[in-house]
Design a protein around this motif. Structure first.
Motif, PDB file in Angstrom:
ATOM      1  N   GLU A 139     -28.612  41.451 -44.997  1.00  0.00           N
ATOM      2  CA  GLU A 139     -27.409  41.426 -45.836  1.00  0.00           C
ATOM      3  C   GLU A 139     -27.037  42.826 -46.279  1.00  0.00           C
ATOM      4  O   GLU A 139     -25.862  43.190 -46.340  1.00  0.00           O
ATOM      5  CB  GLU A 139     -27.649  40.532 -47.054  1.00  0.00           C
ATOM      6  CG  GLU A 139     -26.424  40.321 -47.921  1.00  0.00           C
ATOM      7  CD  GLU A 139     -26.615  39.243 -48.956  1.00  0.00           C
ATOM      8  OE1 GLU A 139     -26.006  39.371 -50.034  1.00  0.00           O
ATOM      9  OE2 GLU A 139     -27.372  38.284 -48.710  1.00  0.00           O
ATOM     10  N   GLU A 140     -28.063  43.652 -46.579  1.00  0.00           N
ATOM     11  CA  GLU A 140     -27.820  45.024 -47.015  1.00  0.00           C
ATOM     12  C   GLU A 140     -28.625  45.960 -46.131  1.00  0.00           C
ATOM     13  O   GLU A 140     -29.759  45.662 -45.744  1.00  0.00           O
ATOM     14  CB  GLU A 140     -28.208  45.213 -48.484  1.00  0.00           C
ATOM     15  CG  GLU A 140     -27.760  46.538 -49.058  1.00  0.00           C
ATOM     16  CD  GLU A 140     -28.012  46.653 -50.548  1.00  0.00           C
ATOM     17  OE1 GLU A 140     -27.843  47.764 -51.085  1.00  0.00           O
ATOM     18  OE2 GLU A 140     -28.388  45.651 -51.180  1.00  0.00           O
ATOM     19  N   SER A 141     -28.044  47.111 -45.803  1.00  0.00           N
ATOM     20  CA  SER A 141     -28.685  48.046 -44.876  1.00  0.00           C
ATOM     21  C   SER A 141     -29.588  49.025 -45.614  1.00  0.00           C
ATOM     22  O   SER A 141     -29.593  49.100 -46.835  1.00  0.00           O
ATOM     23  CB  SER A 141     -27.610  48.805 -44.083  1.00  0.00           C
ATOM     24  OG  SER A 141     -26.805  49.578 -44.954  1.00  0.00           O
ATOM     25  N   LYS A 142     -30.352  49.801 -44.837  1.00  0.00           N
ATOM     26  CA  LYS A 142     -31.225  50.824 -45.408  1.00  0.00           C
ATOM     27  C   LYS A 142     -30.402  51.794 -46.240  1.00  0.00           C
ATOM     28  O   LYS A 142     -29.261  52.073 -45.899  1.00  0.00           O
ATOM     29  CB  LYS A 142     -31.933  51.596 -44.289  1.00  0.00           C
ATOM     30  CG  LYS A 142     -32.853  50.755 -43.427  1.00  0.00           C
ATOM     31  CD  LYS A 142     -33.294  51.567 -42.224  1.00  0.00           C
ATOM     32  CE  LYS A 142     -34.055  50.720 -41.234  1.00  0.00           C
ATOM     33  NZ  LYS A 142     -34.308  51.443 -39.973  1.00  0.00           N
ATOM     34  N   PRO A 143     -30.956  52.287 -47.337  1.00  0.00           N
ATOM     35  CA  PRO A 143     -32.364  52.244 -47.739  1.00  0.00           C
ATOM     36  C   PRO A 143     -32.821  50.962 -48.426  1.00  0.00           C
ATOM     37  O   PRO A 143     -33.960  50.901 -48.884  1.00  0.00           O
ATOM     38  CB  PRO A 143     -32.477  53.437 -48.688  1.00  0.00           C
ATOM     39  CG  PRO A 143     -31.121  53.566 -49.285  1.00  0.00           C
ATOM     40  CD  PRO A 143     -30.168  53.202 -48.192  1.00  0.00           C
ATOM     41  N   ALA A 144     -31.973  49.936 -48.504  1.00  0.00           N
ATOM     42  CA  ALA A 144     -32.444  48.627 -48.959  1.00  0.00           C
ATOM     43  C   ALA A 144     -33.450  48.097 -47.930  1.00  0.00           C
ATOM     44  O   ALA A 144     -33.350  48.398 -46.739  1.00  0.00           O
ATOM     45  CB  ALA A 144     -31.276  47.663 -49.106  1.00  0.00           C
ATOM     46  N   PRO A 145     -34.422  47.293 -48.359  1.00  0.00           N
ATOM     47  CA  PRO A 145     -35.488  46.866 -47.451  1.00  0.00           C
ATOM     48  C   PRO A 145     -35.192  45.604 -46.654  1.00  0.00           C
ATOM     49  O   PRO A 145     -36.076  45.093 -45.965  1.00  0.00           O
ATOM     50  CB  PRO A 145     -36.657  46.618 -48.412  1.00  0.00           C
ATOM     51  CG  PRO A 145     -35.985  46.125 -49.657  1.00  0.00           C
ATOM     52  CD  PRO A 145     -34.693  46.910 -49.759  1.00  0.00           C
ATOM     53  N   ASP A 146     -33.947  45.109 -46.687  1.00  0.00           N
ATOM     54  CA  ASP A 146     -33.634  43.807 -46.093  1.00  0.00           C
ATOM     55  C   ASP A 146     -34.057  43.691 -44.636  1.00  0.00           C
ATOM     56  O   ASP A 146     -34.596  42.661 -44.210  1.00  0.00           O
ATOM     57  CB  ASP A 146     -32.131  43.536 -46.187  1.00  0.00           C
ATOM     58  CG  ASP A 146     -31.624  43.454 -47.606  1.00  0.00           C
ATOM     59  OD1 ASP A 146     -32.188  44.140 -48.478  1.00  0.00           O
ATOM     60  OD2 ASP A 146     -30.648  42.731 -47.860  1.00  0.00           O
ATOM     61  N   ILE A 147     -33.806  44.739 -43.822  1.00  0.00           N
ATOM     62  CA  ILE A 147     -34.117  44.642 -42.400  1.00  0.00           C
ATOM     63  C   ILE A 147     -35.617  44.578 -42.175  1.00  0.00           C
ATOM     64  O   ILE A 147     -36.100  43.933 -41.231  1.00  0.00           O
ATOM     65  CB  ILE A 147     -33.484  45.807 -41.606  1.00  0.00           C
ATOM     66  CG1 ILE A 147     -33.335  45.426 -40.131  1.00  0.00           C
ATOM     67  CG2 ILE A 147     -34.267  47.098 -41.755  1.00  0.00           C
ATOM     68  CD1 ILE A 147     -32.354  44.308 -39.872  1.00  0.00           C
ATOM     69  N   LEU A 148     -36.398  45.218 -43.053  1.00  0.00           N
ATOM     70  CA  LEU A 148     -37.854  45.145 -42.920  1.00  0.00           C
ATOM     71  C   LEU A 148     -38.374  43.775 -43.349  1.00  0.00           C
ATOM     72  O   LEU A 148     -39.335  43.267 -42.763  1.00  0.00           O
ATOM     73  CB  LEU A 148     -38.512  46.254 -43.749  1.00  0.00           C
ATOM     74  CG  LEU A 148     -38.181  47.682 -43.317  1.00  0.00           C
ATOM     75  CD1 LEU A 148     -38.967  48.686 -44.160  1.00  0.00           C
ATOM     76  CD2 LEU A 148     -38.462  47.891 -41.852  1.00  0.00           C
ATOM     77  N   ILE A 149     -37.744  43.189 -44.333  1.00  0.00           N
ATOM     78  CA  ILE A 149     -38.106  41.822 -44.729  1.00  0.00           C
ATOM     79  C   ILE A 149     -37.855  40.878 -43.555  1.00  0.00           C
ATOM     80  O   ILE A 149     -38.692  40.020 -43.226  1.00  0.00           O
ATOM     81  CB  ILE A 149     -37.307  41.385 -45.968  1.00  0.00           C
ATOM     82  CG1 ILE A 149     -37.718  42.217 -47.184  1.00  0.00           C
ATOM     83  CG2 ILE A 149     -37.507  39.901 -46.247  1.00  0.00           C
ATOM     84  CD1 ILE A 149     -36.848  42.009 -48.409  1.00  0.00           C
ATOM     85  N   ALA A 150     -36.718  41.049 -42.900  1.00  0.00           N
ATOM     86  CA  ALA A 150     -36.399  40.221 -41.733  1.00  0.00           C
ATOM     87  C   ALA A 150     -37.398  40.452 -40.603  1.00  0.00           C
ATOM     88  O   ALA A 150     -37.806  39.507 -39.904  1.00  0.00           O
ATOM     89  CB  ALA A 150     -34.981  40.517 -41.253  1.00  0.00           C
TER      90      ALA A 150
END
Length: 225
Positions: A139-150
């Motif tokens: 939902e939100e791109s880096k530096p938010a951690p969303d892609i790593l959670i996915a």
């Protein structure tokens, strides 16, 4: 310390030499809409999501109705560089080494799905990875951690069981939000000092050097614990 079970890999600038193609594609996107943005300013933000790049460089007072055109131009121009993309020396070997050690390998990419398919083909990674993510998974791109959670969910992993390999300070910051240690690679244009200042536990010049120093790296040490 929890046993190491997996490694998450960023792709653009980490496994594939694509950072400067992205920089040029963004430059064309901005120029198309009449914005004179310096390439060095663009480069410092590559690794963030596209919308964040536009917001950072043009600011809150911009004509936001242009955002979609800028993003679409970036995507269209970047696709013209697909035939020129090359993996970094040692990139495939690094994935092979991780798999040979019994680690789960996940490409934690926030690239568009169509770009990710090309990047995977460039690396020849499909037989070496267990899962991969794209921008559609966050939902939100880096530096938010969303892609790593996915990426963790896709690989069936916990944050305490993995390391992350990335090339940008945004990668390091995203991983830090989940207490995941990052091995930095300077192949995307960020210096060793910048990556260490951001919190990387180790920094190597590029995939080849990490592969050659695998046993002594934090990955190798965690495997031998």
């Amino acid at each position: 310390m929890t046993r190491l079970r997996g490694v998450l890999f960023d792709v653009d600038g980490t496994l594939v030499d694509s950072t400067y193609f992205h920089t040029l594609a963004w430059w064309y996107g901005f120029r198309r809409l009449g914005h004179d943005v310096r390439m060095n300013e663009i480069h410092r933000l590559v690794g963030m999501g596209g919308q964040k790049i536009v917001e950072r460089l043009l600011g809150p007072g911009r004509d936001s109705s242009q955002d979609t055109q800028i993003l679409d131009t970036h995507g269209a121009v970047f696709s013209t560089f697909w035939p020129h993309l090359r993996p970094f020396d040692g990139a495939r070997g690094l994935l092979e080494r991780c798999k040979a050690q019994g680690l789960t390998v996940v490409l934690a990419s926030s690239a568009r799905q169509q770009d990710l398919e090309v990047l995977r083909s460039v690396i020849g990674a499909d037989g070496l990875i267990d899962a991969a993510t794209s921008s559609a998974d966050a939902e939100e791109s880096k530096p938010a951690p969303d892609i790593l959670i996915a990426a963790l969910e896709a690989g069936g992993l916990e944050a305490s069981e993995v390391l992350f390999v990335g090339d940008a300070v945004w990668d390091v910051q995203a991983a830090a939000a989940l207490d995941i240690p990052t091995v930095g690679l300077a192949s995307g244009g960020y210096s060793e000092a910048e990556l260490r200042d951001a919190g990387a536990v180790e920094v190597f010049p590029a995939p080849r050097e990490l592969l050659e120093g695998f046993e002594e790296s934090v990955i190798g040490r965690r495997l031998s614990d």
